[in-house]
Motif scaffolding. Structure first.
Motif, PDB file in Angstrom:
ATOM      1  N   MET A   1       0.839  -1.189   0.000  1.00  0.00           N
ATOM      2  CA  MET A   1       0.000   0.000   0.000  1.00  0.00           C
ATOM      3  C   MET A   1       0.877   1.243   0.000  1.00  0.00           C
ATOM      4  SD  MET A   1      -2.666   1.317   2.913  1.00  0.00           S
ATOM      5  CE  MET A   1      -3.327  -0.322   3.176  1.00  0.00           C
ATOM      6  N   ASP A   2       0.536   2.218  -0.849  1.00  0.00           N
ATOM      7  CA  ASP A   2       1.280   3.477  -0.819  1.00  0.00           C
ATOM      8  C   ASP A   2       0.291   4.640  -0.898  1.00  0.00           C
ATOM      9  OD1 ASP A   2       0.580   3.867  -3.530  1.00  0.00           O
ATOM     10  OD2 ASP A   2       2.366   2.807  -4.203  1.00  0.00           O
ATOM     11  N   LEU A   3       0.821   5.861  -0.781  1.00  0.00           N
ATOM     12  CA  LEU A   3      -0.039   7.038  -0.756  1.00  0.00           C
ATOM     13  C   LEU A   3      -0.797   7.232  -2.072  1.00  0.00           C
ATOM     14  CD1 LEU A   3       2.105   9.687   1.150  1.00  0.00           C
ATOM     15  CD2 LEU A   3       0.024   8.572   1.927  1.00  0.00           C
ATOM     16  N   VAL A   4      -0.153   6.871  -3.185  1.00  0.00           N
ATOM     17  CA  VAL A   4      -0.822   7.041  -4.473  1.00  0.00           C
ATOM     18  C   VAL A   4      -2.064   6.162  -4.543  1.00  0.00           C
ATOM     19  CG1 VAL A   4      -0.612   6.703  -6.956  1.00  0.00           C
ATOM     20  CG2 VAL A   4       1.292   7.706  -5.670  1.00  0.00           C
ATOM     21  N   GLN A   5      -1.914   4.881  -4.153  1.00  0.00           N
ATOM     22  CA  GLN A   5      -3.065   3.980  -4.164  1.00  0.00           C
ATOM     23  C   GLN A   5      -4.162   4.483  -3.229  1.00  0.00           C
ATOM     24  OE1 GLN A   5      -1.095   0.265  -3.188  1.00  0.00           O
ATOM     25  NE2 GLN A   5      -1.546  -0.541  -5.241  1.00  0.00           N
ATOM     26  N   LEU A   6      -3.769   4.961  -2.056  1.00  0.00           N
ATOM     27  CA  LEU A   6      -4.755   5.470  -1.104  1.00  0.00           C
ATOM     28  C   LEU A   6      -5.504   6.678  -1.667  1.00  0.00           C
ATOM     29  CD1 LEU A   6      -3.050   5.278   2.421  1.00  0.00           C
ATOM     30  CD2 LEU A   6      -5.041   4.005   1.599  1.00  0.00           C
ATOM     31  N   ARG A   7      -4.779   7.570  -2.333  1.00  0.00           N
ATOM     32  CA  ARG A   7      -5.430   8.751  -2.919  1.00  0.00           C
ATOM     33  C   ARG A   7      -6.398   8.340  -4.032  1.00  0.00           C
ATOM     34  NH1 ARG A   7      -3.617  13.356  -0.919  1.00  0.00           N
ATOM     35  NH2 ARG A   7      -1.500  13.466  -0.059  1.00  0.00           N
ATOM     36  N   TYR A   8      -6.003   7.366  -4.836  1.00  0.00           N
ATOM     37  CA  TYR A   8      -6.882   6.888  -5.905  1.00  0.00           C
ATOM     38  C   TYR A   8      -8.160   6.295  -5.299  1.00  0.00           C
ATOM     39  CZ  TYR A   8      -3.113   7.368  -9.362  1.00  0.00           C
ATOM     40  OH  TYR A   8      -2.140   7.860 -10.197  1.00  0.00           O
ATOM     41  N   PHE A   9      -7.985   5.415  -4.316  1.00  0.00           N
ATOM     42  CA  PHE A   9      -9.154   4.803  -3.670  1.00  0.00           C
ATOM     43  C   PHE A   9     -10.039   5.871  -3.027  1.00  0.00           C
ATOM     44  CE2 PHE A   9     -10.664   3.843   0.627  1.00  0.00           C
ATOM     45  CZ  PHE A   9     -11.761   3.049   0.302  1.00  0.00           C
ATOM     46  N   ALA A  10      -9.440   6.811  -2.294  1.00  0.00           N
ATOM     47  CA  ALA A  10     -10.208   7.837  -1.585  1.00  0.00           C
ATOM     48  C   ALA A  10     -11.017   8.692  -2.555  1.00  0.00           C
ATOM     49  CB  ALA A  10      -9.273   8.716  -0.756  1.00  0.00           C
ATOM     50  N   GLN A  11     -10.436   9.000  -3.701  1.00  0.00           N
ATOM     51  CA  GLN A  11     -11.152   9.829  -4.677  1.00  0.00           C
ATOM     52  C   GLN A  11     -12.381   9.093  -5.204  1.00  0.00           C
ATOM     53  OE1 GLN A  11     -11.444  13.031  -5.309  1.00  0.00           O
ATOM     54  NE2 GLN A  11      -9.640  13.396  -6.555  1.00  0.00           N
ATOM     55  N   VAL A  12     -12.235   7.791  -5.486  1.00  0.00           N
ATOM     56  CA  VAL A  12     -13.380   7.011  -5.958  1.00  0.00           C
ATOM     57  C   VAL A  12     -14.443   6.919  -4.864  1.00  0.00           C
ATOM     58  CG1 VAL A  12     -14.177   4.767  -6.798  1.00  0.00           C
ATOM     59  CG2 VAL A  12     -11.950   5.657  -7.534  1.00  0.00           C
ATOM     60  N   ALA A  13     -14.008   6.651  -3.626  1.00  0.00           N
ATOM     61  CA  ALA A  13     -14.952   6.502  -2.519  1.00  0.00           C
ATOM     62  C   ALA A  13     -15.702   7.798  -2.240  1.00  0.00           C
ATOM     63  CB  ALA A  13     -14.203   6.035  -1.263  1.00  0.00           C
ATOM     64  N   GLN A  14     -15.012   8.928  -2.354  1.00  0.00           N
ATOM     65  CA  GLN A  14     -15.650  10.217  -2.081  1.00  0.00           C
ATOM     66  C   GLN A  14     -16.594  10.630  -3.198  1.00  0.00           C
ATOM     67  OE1 GLN A  14     -12.155  12.592  -1.478  1.00  0.00           O
ATOM     68  NE2 GLN A  14     -11.925  12.006   0.665  1.00  0.00           N
ATOM     69  N   LEU A  15     -16.185  10.413  -4.449  1.00  0.00           N
ATOM     70  CA  LEU A  15     -17.016  10.803  -5.595  1.00  0.00           C
ATOM     71  C   LEU A  15     -18.025   9.722  -5.988  1.00  0.00           C
ATOM     72  CD1 LEU A  15     -14.319  12.496  -7.879  1.00  0.00           C
ATOM     73  CD2 LEU A  15     -15.967  13.599  -6.355  1.00  0.00           C
ATOM     74  N   LYS A  16     -17.801   8.505  -5.462  1.00  0.00           N
ATOM     75  CA  LYS A  16     -18.683   7.370  -5.725  1.00  0.00           C
ATOM     76  C   LYS A  16     -18.798   7.075  -7.223  1.00  0.00           C
ATOM     77  CE  LYS A  16     -21.297   8.037  -1.480  1.00  0.00           C
ATOM     78  NZ  LYS A  16     -22.619   8.204  -0.842  1.00  0.00           N
ATOM     79  N   SER A  17     -17.654   7.245  -7.889  1.00  0.00           N
ATOM     80  CA  SER A  17     -17.645   7.010  -9.332  1.00  0.00           C
ATOM     81  C   SER A  17     -16.209   6.868  -9.815  1.00  0.00           C
ATOM     82  CB  SER A  17     -18.327   8.166 -10.055  1.00  0.00           C
ATOM     83  OG  SER A  17     -18.081   8.125 -11.440  1.00  0.00           O
ATOM     84  N   PHE A  18     -15.920   5.794 -10.556  1.00  0.00           N
ATOM     85  CA  PHE A  18     -14.598   5.643 -11.159  1.00  0.00           C
ATOM     86  C   PHE A  18     -14.408   6.674 -12.272  1.00  0.00           C
ATOM     87  CE2 PHE A  18     -14.661   1.587  -9.012  1.00  0.00           C
ATOM     88  CZ  PHE A  18     -13.318   1.317  -8.784  1.00  0.00           C
ATOM     89  N   THR A  19     -15.472   6.953 -13.007  1.00  0.00           N
ATOM     90  CA  THR A  19     -15.375   7.909 -14.115  1.00  0.00           C
ATOM     91  C   THR A  19     -15.024   9.304 -13.599  1.00  0.00           C
ATOM     92  OG1 THR A  19     -16.999   6.656 -15.396  1.00  0.00           O
ATOM     93  CG2 THR A  19     -16.597   8.945 -16.051  1.00  0.00           C
ATOM     94  N   LYS A  20     -15.767   9.775 -12.592  1.00  0.00           N
ATOM     95  CA  LYS A  20     -15.513  11.107 -12.036  1.00  0.00           C
ATOM     96  C   LYS A  20     -14.141  11.174 -11.381  1.00  0.00           C
ATOM     97  CE  LYS A  20     -20.374  12.253 -11.204  1.00  0.00           C
ATOM     98  NZ  LYS A  20     -21.402  12.559 -10.175  1.00  0.00           N
ATOM     99  N   ALA A  21     -13.749  10.093 -10.713  1.00  0.00           N
ATOM    100  CA  ALA A  21     -12.448  10.077 -10.040  1.00  0.00           C
ATOM    101  C   ALA A  21     -11.308  10.114 -11.052  1.00  0.00           C
ATOM    102  CB  ALA A  21     -12.329   8.837  -9.153  1.00  0.00           C
TER     103      ALA A  21
END
Length: 313
Positions: free
Chosen positions: A1-21
């Motif tokens: 796990m690294d910060l980049v992966q965490l930021r990617y996951f967090a963006q999807v979770a917050q926006l609730k969309s892979f497309t928007k993220a």
């Protein structure tokens, strides 16, 4: 796990969309999906539930999102502390503001600030006071401009007092255009105002009630641009903070003027349990300087020195 992966996951979770993220992160959707899948494989749990409308964090995903946000906060704070140890103003400032200030005050303040401190980047979020307050409490904003004085765990600094003005079609097609309007003059006119949860509307209605006046609201619209379009078409008139309509009136796109006795207060609000960084302190100063500069030419908006609120709680 690294910060980049965490930021990617967090963006999807917050926006609730892979497309928007993927759009927000400026990466391709397949690359984003692969990184989230690698994170799920490493942790051995499903973090996101995919469906036709987007994605929702699972129970494990909610826990990881909370932990990730804490990690991002620590990284951000350490980065800022290191930069400020040398007297530099750097890092990212997350600023929230109401729609009315977006096209009048915020741009001026950010422009002046970045000319002076080019190493600072901004995350600017527009919203209503209640929404911005929630974002402050959730630690998604560093500073917000609100119409309400803050109670713990928030702390506020007075920013300005601002008149409320009437906005109507040019040449006063609905109302004659006096220098000053009154609520009594507006009592029987069709009004276009935000929903009942909006603090400006609550304030206007409370003052009208105190004067024994019933307002005639024909349409509710939280989006300022929609409101302006309805006014332009002659559907009704609108009562707004001066900052949200000043440029339109000055250009001659609309006519209008102040409503006698209607003034709101605005405050700079932040969490008291978060350190006030050099960047936040300097931006607060920039906002106050912007208000002072505007007041020289626009007396409808002025600095305040008292913490006493104008609007009712």
């Amino acid at each position: 796990m690294d910060l980049v992966q965490l930021r990617y996951f967090a963006q999807v979770a917050q926006l609730k969309s892979f497309t928007k993220a993927s759009e927000a992160l400026h990466i391709t959707q397949p690359a984003l999906t692969r990184q989230v899948l690698l994170l799920e494989e490493e942790l051995g749990v499903q973090l996101l539930f995919r469906h036709s409308r987007g994605a929702e964090p699972t129970e494990a995903g909610v826990k990881l999102l909370a932990g990730a946000e804490s990690i991002f906060r620590v990284v951000r704070d350490v980065t800022v502390e290191v930069a400020e140890s040398s007297g530099r103003v750097a890092g990212t400032l997350r600023i929230g503001f109401p729609p009315s200030l977006g096209g009048f005050v915020i741009g001026m303040a950010v422009d002046a600030f970045q000319r002076k401190y080019p190493e600072v980047t901004f995350e600017l979020r527009e919203g209503l006071s209640n929404e911005l307050r929630d974002h402050l409490l959730a630690d998604r904003l560093d500073l917000a401009v609100l119409m309400i004085e803050a109670d713990p765990p928030l702390v506020s600094v007075p920013l300005c007092a601002e008149e409320l003005w009437v906005l109507q079609p040019p040449s006063g097609r609905i109302l004659n255009s006096p220098r000053t309007y009154t609520l009594k003059m507006l009592a029987k006119q069709p009004l276009i105002q935000p929903g009942r949860t909006q603090l400006v509307r609550q304030y206007i209605e409370s003052v009208a009630l105190g004067q024994g006046i019933s307002l005639h609201i024909v349409a509710e619209a939280d989006a300022l641009q929609v409101t302006k379009d309805l006014v332009r078409r002659g559907v009704g008139v609108h009562i707004s903070p001066y900052s949200g309509i000043a440029a339109d009136i000055k250009r001659g796109d609309f006519s209008g003027g102040p409503v006698q006795g209607l003034v709101i207060s605005r405050y700079l609000v932040r969490r008291m349990d978060r350190p006030i960084t050099l960047g936040i302190a300097r931006f607060q100063e920039a906002m106050l300087e912007t208000i002072q500069a505007l007041h020289k030419s626009d007396h409808a908006i002025r600095p305040v020195t008292s913490k006493r609120a104008v609007i009712p709680s």
